[in-house]
Design a protein around this motif. Structure first.
Motif, PDB file in Angstrom:
ATOM      1  N   ASP A 149       0.686   4.113  -1.258  1.00  0.00           N
ATOM      2  CA  ASP A 149       0.034   5.419  -1.148  1.00  0.00           C
ATOM      3  C   ASP A 149      -0.637   5.633   0.211  1.00  0.00           C
ATOM      4  O   ASP A 149      -1.238   6.676   0.460  1.00  0.00           O
ATOM      5  N   CYS A 150      -0.518   4.672   1.118  1.00  0.00           N
ATOM      6  CA  CYS A 150      -1.138   4.786   2.443  1.00  0.00           C
ATOM      7  C   CYS A 150      -0.244   5.626   3.355  1.00  0.00           C
ATOM      8  O   CYS A 150       0.919   5.289   3.570  1.00  0.00           O
ATOM      9  N   PHE A 193      -2.261   4.283   8.947  1.00  0.00           N
ATOM     10  CA  PHE A 193      -2.946   2.996   9.039  1.00  0.00           C
ATOM     11  C   PHE A 193      -3.048   2.572  10.493  1.00  0.00           C
ATOM     12  O   PHE A 193      -2.416   3.149  11.373  1.00  0.00           O
ATOM     13  N   CYS A 232      -5.778   0.892   6.015  1.00  0.00           N
ATOM     14  CA  CYS A 232      -5.344   2.242   5.686  1.00  0.00           C
ATOM     15  C   CYS A 232      -6.435   3.228   6.073  1.00  0.00           C
ATOM     16  O   CYS A 232      -7.607   3.043   5.723  1.00  0.00           O
ATOM     17  N   THR A 233      -6.052   4.265   6.813  1.00  0.00           N
ATOM     18  CA  THR A 233      -7.029   5.271   7.251  1.00  0.00           C
ATOM     19  C   THR A 233      -6.866   6.607   6.525  1.00  0.00           C
ATOM     20  O   THR A 233      -7.734   7.456   6.618  1.00  0.00           O
ATOM     21  N   ARG A 234      -5.724   6.787   5.834  1.00  0.00           N
ATOM     22  CA  ARG A 234      -5.522   8.000   5.032  1.00  0.00           C
ATOM     23  C   ARG A 234      -4.526   7.717   3.929  1.00  0.00           C
ATOM     24  O   ARG A 234      -3.461   7.186   4.171  1.00  0.00           O
ATOM     25  N   ARG A 235      -4.914   8.035   2.725  1.00  0.00           N
ATOM     26  CA  ARG A 235      -4.047   7.825   1.568  1.00  0.00           C
ATOM     27  C   ARG A 235      -3.475   9.156   1.091  1.00  0.00           C
ATOM     28  O   ARG A 235      -4.021  10.213   1.383  1.00  0.00           O
ATOM     29  N   ASN A 249       0.851  -1.206   0.000  1.00  0.00           N
ATOM     30  CA  ASN A 249       0.000   0.000   0.000  1.00  0.00           C
ATOM     31  C   ASN A 249       0.875   1.240   0.000  1.00  0.00           C
ATOM     32  O   ASN A 249       0.887   2.012   0.968  1.00  0.00           O
TER      33      ASN A 249
END
Length: 84
Positions: free
Chosen positions: A44-45, A48, A78-81, A42
């Motif tokens: 772009d994460c 997380f 993931c909580t923000r990308r 991931n």
């Protein structure tokens, strides 16, 4: 049937159930994705969580909060990308 025989059967059955549950949990943990693998898969994460700690990616490395007391780790989410 005596009371002792009745109790021993229940203790034995409970022990067998605990072994089965423990085996299932061990299989779940072994299949869990490592933090390094999660970050690689991931790219772009930017933030997380595993529901125990919250992590932010800083200079390509994870900076995580202290785990909550008595938490049960879950798979990373993931909580923000990037770009959000």
């Amino acid at each position: 049937m005596s009371f002792c025989g009745f109790t021993r059967r229940y203790v034995f059955a409970a022990a067998v159930l605990l072994l089965i549950a423990n085996s299932a949990m061990a299989n779940e943990w072994s299949a869990a994705e490592s933090m390094a693998d999660f970050m690689k898969n991931n790219p772009d994460c930017m933030e997380f969580s595993d529901q125990c700690s919250i992590c932010a990616v800083v200079d390509g490395k994870a900076a995580c909060s202290t785990p909550k007391i008595a938490c049960i780790k879950k798979p990373y989410v993931c909580t923000r990308r990037a770009g959000d």
